[in-house]
Design an enzyme around this catalytic site. Sequence first.
Site, PDB file in Angstrom:
ATOM      1  N   LYS A 114     -37.778  64.295  33.849  1.00 48.59           N
ATOM      2  CA  LYS A 114     -38.240  65.568  34.430  1.00 48.59           C
ATOM      3  C   LYS A 114     -37.760  66.757  33.598  1.00 48.59           C
ATOM      4  O   LYS A 114     -38.537  67.673  33.321  1.00 48.59           O
ATOM      5  CB  LYS A 114     -37.738  65.692  35.875  1.00 48.59           C
ATOM      6  CG  LYS A 114     -38.136  66.998  36.547  1.00 48.59           C
ATOM      7  CD  LYS A 114     -38.258  66.856  38.043  1.00 48.59           C
ATOM      8  CE  LYS A 114     -36.927  66.779  38.752  1.00 48.59           C
ATOM      9  NZ  LYS A 114     -36.382  68.082  39.145  1.00 48.59           N
ATOM     10  N   SER A 115     -36.512  66.743  33.190  1.00 49.95           N
ATOM     11  CA  SER A 115     -35.989  67.864  32.390  1.00 49.95           C
ATOM     12  C   SER A 115     -36.775  68.003  31.091  1.00 49.95           C
ATOM     13  O   SER A 115     -37.145  69.103  30.685  1.00 49.95           O
ATOM     14  CB  SER A 115     -34.516  67.631  32.055  1.00 49.95           C
ATOM     15  OG  SER A 115     -33.736  67.721  33.218  1.00 49.95           O
ATOM     16  N   ARG A 163     -39.390  71.041  29.899  1.00 54.68           N
ATOM     17  CA  ARG A 163     -39.129  71.707  28.610  1.00 54.68           C
ATOM     18  C   ARG A 163     -40.303  71.532  27.661  1.00 54.68           C
ATOM     19  O   ARG A 163     -40.652  72.453  26.914  1.00 54.68           O
ATOM     20  CB  ARG A 163     -37.830  71.184  28.000  1.00 54.68           C
ATOM     21  CG  ARG A 163     -36.592  71.796  28.693  1.00 54.68           C
ATOM     22  CD  ARG A 163     -35.355  70.981  28.430  1.00 54.68           C
ATOM     23  NE  ARG A 163     -34.143  71.563  28.996  1.00 54.68           N
ATOM     24  CZ  ARG A 163     -33.789  71.514  30.279  1.00 54.68           C
ATOM     25  NH1 ARG A 163     -34.577  70.923  31.165  1.00 54.68           N
ATOM     26  NH2 ARG A 163     -32.661  72.041  30.695  1.00 54.68           N
ATOM     27  N   GLY A 222     -36.192  74.342  40.679  1.00 56.77           N
ATOM     28  CA  GLY A 222     -35.193  75.282  40.179  1.00 56.77           C
ATOM     29  C   GLY A 222     -35.263  75.376  38.661  1.00 56.77           C
ATOM     30  O   GLY A 222     -35.119  76.456  38.082  1.00 56.77           O
ATOM     31  N   SER A 244     -24.068  74.782  34.041  1.00 60.84           N
ATOM     32  CA  SER A 244     -25.474  74.748  34.450  1.00 60.84           C
ATOM     33  C   SER A 244     -26.399  74.803  33.237  1.00 60.84           C
ATOM     34  O   SER A 244     -26.453  75.801  32.510  1.00 60.84           O
ATOM     35  CB  SER A 244     -25.794  75.930  35.373  1.00 60.84           C
ATOM     36  OG  SER A 244     -27.202  76.134  35.410  1.00 60.84           O
ATOM     37  N   ASP A 301     -26.958  65.022  39.145  1.00 62.52           N
ATOM     38  CA  ASP A 301     -28.072  64.668  40.042  1.00 62.52           C
ATOM     39  C   ASP A 301     -27.915  63.284  40.663  1.00 62.52           C
ATOM     40  O   ASP A 301     -28.769  62.839  41.430  1.00 62.52           O
ATOM     41  CB  ASP A 301     -29.405  64.747  39.277  1.00 62.52           C
ATOM     42  CG  ASP A 301     -29.765  66.191  38.941  1.00 62.52           C
ATOM     43  OD1 ASP A 301     -29.254  67.109  39.604  1.00 62.52           O
ATOM     44  OD2 ASP A 301     -30.568  66.396  38.015  1.00 62.52           O
ATOM     45  N   ARG A 360     -26.028  69.317  48.885  1.00 63.36           N
ATOM     46  CA  ARG A 360     -25.936  67.860  48.714  1.00 63.36           C
ATOM     47  C   ARG A 360     -24.558  67.274  48.992  1.00 63.36           C
ATOM     48  O   ARG A 360     -24.467  66.102  49.366  1.00 63.36           O
ATOM     49  CB  ARG A 360     -26.353  67.462  47.293  1.00 63.36           C
ATOM     50  CG  ARG A 360     -27.824  67.260  47.175  1.00 63.36           C
ATOM     51  CD  ARG A 360     -28.203  66.613  45.860  1.00 63.36           C
ATOM     52  NE  ARG A 360     -29.635  66.828  45.653  1.00 63.36           N
ATOM     53  CZ  ARG A 360     -30.214  66.944  44.483  1.00 63.36           C
ATOM     54  NH1 ARG A 360     -29.501  66.850  43.379  1.00 63.36           N
ATOM     55  NH2 ARG A 360     -31.510  67.127  44.396  1.00 63.36           N
ATOM     56  N   ARG A 378     -33.862  63.771  46.497  1.00 70.02           N
ATOM     57  CA  ARG A 378     -32.769  62.823  46.232  1.00 70.02           C
ATOM     58  C   ARG A 378     -32.064  62.381  47.520  1.00 70.02           C
ATOM     59  O   ARG A 378     -31.508  61.296  47.579  1.00 70.02           O
ATOM     60  CB  ARG A 378     -31.790  63.401  45.210  1.00 70.02           C
ATOM     61  CG  ARG A 378     -32.484  63.697  43.867  1.00 70.02           C
ATOM     62  CD  ARG A 378     -31.548  63.824  42.700  1.00 70.02           C
ATOM     63  NE  ARG A 378     -32.163  64.557  41.600  1.00 70.02           N
ATOM     64  CZ  ARG A 378     -33.065  64.044  40.757  1.00 70.02           C
ATOM     65  NH1 ARG A 378     -33.435  62.777  40.847  1.00 70.02           N
ATOM     66  NH2 ARG A 378     -33.599  64.784  39.802  1.00 70.02           N
TER      67      ARG A 378
HETATM   68  C1  S3P Z   1     -31.524  70.615  35.143  1.00 68.08           C
HETATM   69  C2  S3P Z   1     -30.232  71.062  35.290  1.00 68.08           C
HETATM   70  C3  S3P Z   1     -29.379  70.762  36.445  1.00 68.08           C
HETATM   71  C4  S3P Z   1     -29.960  69.615  37.289  1.00 68.08           C
HETATM   72  C5  S3P Z   1     -31.430  69.776  37.502  1.00 68.08           C
HETATM   73  C6  S3P Z   1     -32.178  69.780  36.172  1.00 68.08           C
HETATM   74  C7  S3P Z   1     -32.280  70.965  33.931  1.00 68.08           C
HETATM   75  O1  S3P Z   1     -29.274  71.911  37.260  1.00 68.08           O
HETATM   76  O2  S3P Z   1     -29.296  69.531  38.515  1.00 68.08           O
HETATM   77  O3  S3P Z   1     -31.935  68.727  38.300  1.00 68.08           O
HETATM   78  O4  S3P Z   1     -33.331  70.351  33.648  1.00 68.08           O
HETATM   79  O5  S3P Z   1     -31.835  71.873  33.204  1.00 68.08           O
HETATM   80  P1  S3P Z   1     -28.150  73.045  37.038  1.00 68.08           P
HETATM   81  O6  S3P Z   1     -28.414  73.747  35.774  1.00 68.08           O
HETATM   82  O7  S3P Z   1     -28.272  73.952  38.242  1.00 68.08           O
HETATM   83  O8  S3P Z   1     -26.841  72.304  37.036  1.00 68.08           O
END
Ligand code: S3P
Length: 442
Positions: free
Chosen positions: A24-25, A29, A97, A170, A322, A353, A399
Site C-alpha cells: 500500500k505504501s 507513492r 492518512g 512518522s 502497523d 489501536r 486492521r
Molecule cells: C505509512 C506510514 C505509517 C503507517 C501507515 C503508512 C506510509 O504512518 O502507519 O500505515 O506509507 O508512509 P505514520 O507516518 O503516521 O507512522
Amino acid sequence: MSNFIIINKKIKSFKKKILVPGDKSLSIRFVLFSAIASGTSKAYNLLISDDVISAINAIKKLGVKVILNKRYCKIFGKGIDGFKYKKNIIIDARNSGTLARLILGLLVNTPYPIKIIGDKSLSRRDFKRIARPLSKFGAKFILNRNGSLPLKIFGSKNLLPIKYFEKKGSAQCKSSVIFAGMKTKGKTLIKAKKSRNHTELLAKYLKLPINIKNKKNFDLIKINKVKKINPLNYNIPADISSASFFIVLTALIKNSELIVENVNINPSRIGVITILKKMGVVIKFKKKKIYKGEKIANIYIKSPKILKPINCPTSLNAGAIDEFLVIFLLAAKAKGTSFFNDLSELNQKESPRLKWGSKILNSMGIKNITKKNSIKIFGNPNLNIKKRIVIKNYFKDHRVFMTSVIAALSFGGEWKIYDQDSIKSSFPSFFKILNKIKKKSA
Ligand code: S3P
C-alpha cells in the site's frame, strides 16, 4: 452482503503458499510520483484498494489522466509543476492518512486554496503534524478545531526551504516534507527518526537531487528543488503488512507452515519478523533480490511448539507500527508476560489501536495492563475461548477487523465482527486468500 461476519470454528493446521496484493505504501507513492513525472508511468500489481483509488481520484482532480485496469495502471504525468489547479478543488482522502498527508507536500504552491476531507476515522486524526512543517515553507492552513480534517491549504508562490526535525518516527510527516522540498528552490534539511524509507528510495532510484545519511537512530536527508522526474515502470512487490495477518496465523496454529511470495522486506518494514523470531517463530527469507532499491523475498514461516514472551525493544516500533495488533495476539498465547513500550503513536492510527488492542485482549480473557504509552500482556499458552465476543464501533479500522478474524480462527469462541467492508481500505482480497489457506490441500 451483511456487514458483519460470524466465526465459530478454529482453523485446522495448514501448509500453504500464498501471494498477497501489492504494498500500500509503495502503491500510493507510485501514484503520487507518477503524477509529477514528465511522461507516462506504468505499474503492475498496484494494490487496488480504497486508499489507492482515493489517491488516483486525487491526482485526477489535479488534471492527471489515469488508466486503471485489472492488469496495470498507467499514469500520464504532468511534470513537477504541472498540476491543473482550479478554484474550489476538494480532495476526499476517505480513510487514507498516507494520501492526505503526503499529497499536502505536493500542494504547497497551489494558487487556489484546496480543501482536504476524509471519512470519520481520518477526520479524528492529527494534521497539525503536517501543517506545522509545511507552514514553514510558506503555505498556510485552516484546520478543524482539533487540528484535524477538514482542512484548507493555501499555497505560496515564494516557497522557502526549511530545516525540519521529525521526532515521531512518522514516514508520512517525513515524506510530506520531502515532497514539499522537491518543489522548493534551495536545500531542505530533514533530521528524521527512523521510519519506512520508501519515499527516499524511490527519489534515489529516480536520480532526484536527494542525499541521505543513515545514522544509528535517525536519518539526515537533504533535498533540492527537482527539475524533472522520469516516468516509472514499476512492478509492485507484495505488502508485508497484509502478509503479517497470515504470518501470525501460521505462528499461532500448531504444525503449520506458510510461504508468502515476493514480499517487500525493506529493513524499515520488517519489525514484525524480528519480533516473531525473538518469540521463537521460525522465519526465513528465501530467493532474496533487490528491485528498484527495495529488498524482496519469499517469506517462509513454521509454527513453533511454544511461543516465548517478549520485552519488545522500542527500536523495533517504527518498523512494526502497523502490525502491533496481530503481534499482541502472539503475546496472548506466549508462555509468560510480554511488554511493549513507547507506543503512543498507535493511538493515532485509523482507530486508537493501543486501546483497541487492549479491548480485544480483554474480551478474549487475556489480562493486560495498558497505559497511554505501553501495554503489558499476560500470555496464556492454553488459551481456548468458549464465549461469544462482539467487535464493533472501532472506526471501521481495517486492521482491527482482520486482527479479530485471526484471533477468532486461532483461539475459538463465537465471534461476531462488524464492518467487514473495512478491509476495502488495504486488503479487499483478505477472505479470498484466507479461503485458500483453509482449503484442504489436494
Ligand atoms: C505509512 C506510514 C505509517 C503507517 C501507515 C503508512 C506510509 O504512518 O502507519 O500505515 O506509507 O508512509 P505514520 O507516518 O503516521 O507512522
